[in-house]
Design a protein around this motif. Structure first.
Motif, PDB file in Angstrom:
ATOM      1  N   TRP A 113      37.753  44.678  17.893  1.00 49.49           N
ATOM      2  CA  TRP A 113      38.850  45.357  18.374  1.00 49.49           C
ATOM      3  C   TRP A 113      38.587  46.115  19.633  1.00 49.49           C
ATOM      4  O   TRP A 113      39.630  46.285  20.573  1.00 49.49           O
ATOM      5  CB  TRP A 113      39.112  46.561  17.353  1.00 49.49           C
ATOM      6  N   ALA A 114      37.534  45.892  20.221  1.00 47.48           N
ATOM      7  CA  ALA A 114      37.030  46.554  21.475  1.00 47.48           C
ATOM      8  C   ALA A 114      37.283  45.839  22.533  1.00 47.48           C
ATOM      9  O   ALA A 114      36.978  46.261  23.859  1.00 47.48           O
ATOM     10  CB  ALA A 114      35.513  47.187  21.386  1.00 47.48           C
ATOM     11  N   GLY A 162      43.730  46.925  17.141  1.00 48.11           N
ATOM     12  CA  GLY A 162      42.681  46.928  18.370  1.00 48.11           C
ATOM     13  C   GLY A 162      43.068  47.955  19.442  1.00 48.11           C
ATOM     14  O   GLY A 162      42.752  49.011  18.835  1.00 48.11           O
ATOM     15  N   LEU A 163      43.100  47.447  20.479  1.00 48.58           N
ATOM     16  CA  LEU A 163      43.385  48.562  21.768  1.00 48.58           C
ATOM     17  C   LEU A 163      44.738  49.145  21.793  1.00 48.58           C
ATOM     18  O   LEU A 163      44.855  50.128  22.446  1.00 48.58           O
ATOM     19  CB  LEU A 163      42.979  47.964  23.091  1.00 48.58           C
ATOM     20  N   GLY A 164      45.777  48.532  21.108  1.00 44.36           N
ATOM     21  CA  GLY A 164      47.110  49.115  20.843  1.00 44.36           C
ATOM     22  C   GLY A 164      48.129  48.317  21.760  1.00 44.36           C
ATOM     23  O   GLY A 164      49.169  48.742  21.687  1.00 44.36           O
ATOM     24  N   THR A 209      48.427  50.119  13.032  1.00 44.61           N
ATOM     25  CA  THR A 209      47.302  50.074  11.869  1.00 44.61           C
ATOM     26  C   THR A 209      46.017  49.440  12.160  1.00 44.61           C
ATOM     27  O   THR A 209      46.018  48.187  12.801  1.00 44.61           O
ATOM     28  CB  THR A 209      47.810  49.628  10.782  1.00 44.61           C
ATOM     29  N   ASP A 210      44.853  49.548  11.585  1.00 46.10           N
ATOM     30  CA  ASP A 210      43.776  48.827  11.565  1.00 46.10           C
ATOM     31  C   ASP A 210      42.807  49.453  10.860  1.00 46.10           C
ATOM     32  O   ASP A 210      42.893  50.558  10.474  1.00 46.10           O
ATOM     33  CB  ASP A 210      42.996  48.988  13.301  1.00 46.10           C
ATOM     34  N   THR A 234      43.754  53.335  20.144  1.00 46.50           N
ATOM     35  CA  THR A 234      45.239  52.937  20.148  1.00 46.50           C
ATOM     36  C   THR A 234      46.057  54.097  20.342  1.00 46.50           C
ATOM     37  O   THR A 234      46.886  54.379  21.363  1.00 46.50           O
ATOM     38  CB  THR A 234      45.630  52.224  19.073  1.00 46.50           C
ATOM     39  N   ARG A 235      45.644  55.278  19.858  1.00 46.13           N
ATOM     40  CA  ARG A 235      46.304  56.499  19.901  1.00 46.13           C
ATOM     41  C   ARG A 235      46.005  56.971  21.317  1.00 46.13           C
ATOM     42  O   ARG A 235      47.004  57.382  21.948  1.00 46.13           O
ATOM     43  CB  ARG A 235      45.969  57.517  18.812  1.00 46.13           C
TER      44      ARG A 235
END
Length: 206
Positions: A44-45, A74-76, A92-93, A102-103
């Protein structure tokens, strides 16, 4: 995860620059105990080409309040693109750090999205809120077990799925099996020379 040890990526999207944070060193996030038990790797990074391709495809669409779900955010980036296009987005993840990033990236770009930590092996929170108008996923079929989980899950989530993949072998098998239930079209993407952005649609029952 330490939010101080991050770098900023600037992504041009539909006439504006998005500023995304990501961990400076993805390998530093490796957890030997987590890998031993769940083969956890912090994929995800990274800002993957498939994520960018999907975001650009979504950015060209007017979502007009469509309920949109991203799997493996992931990063969104695709979620942010969908929100900017007018979607009501749930990102979601299964990795809490991914959801937190992501937020943070949504807030950084002045975008409102909802986030949720959720695994495909326990997808009840997603299914309970189905049907979704649009389901998004980018480069999530890097392992056969992911394809095996998504194949029965996606029909429970909605009738339209946009899936970006760079041409990974499990994705080819997934698409072959999915063709029995979905109408699949593809949009070739220069940055995904061996892959595409695939649009899966279920026929409307008559």
């Amino acid at each position: 995860m330490c939010m101080d040890d991050v770098v900023e990526e600037v992504v041009a999207l539909d006439g504006r620059d998005l500023r995304l944070l990501r961990p400076r060193d993805a390998e530093a996030l490796l957890d030997e105990d987590a890998f031993e038990h769940e083969e956890y790797l912090p994929y995800w990074a990274e800002l993957w080409p498939s994520s960018l391709a999907l975001a650009r495809a979504v950015a060209g669409r007017a979502l007009r309040g469509a309920r949109t779900l991203e799997l493996g955010c992931g990063l969104g980036l695709p979620s942010i693109a969908a929100a900017l296009a007018g979607g009501r987005v749930l990102a979601t993840d299964w990795a809490p750090d991914a959801v937190a990033m992501t937020r943070a990236n949504a807030e950084r770009n002045g975008v409102q999205i909802e986030t949720l930590v959720c695994s495909w092996t326990d997808p009840a929170p997603l299914v309970e809120r189905a049907p979704w108008d649009l389901v998004l996923a980018s480069d999530v079929l890097y392992e056969a077990r992911n394809a095996d989980a998504l194949l029965p899950l996606l029909p429970r989530l909605g009738r339209e799925v946009w899936l970006a993949d760079p041409g990974r072998p499990p994705a080819a098998r997934f698409l072959e099996l999915a063709a029995g239930e979905w109408t699949i079209t593809s949009r070739p993407i220069p940055d995904l020379a061996a892959g595409a952005v695939y649009r899966l649609r279920q026929p409307v029952a008559t």
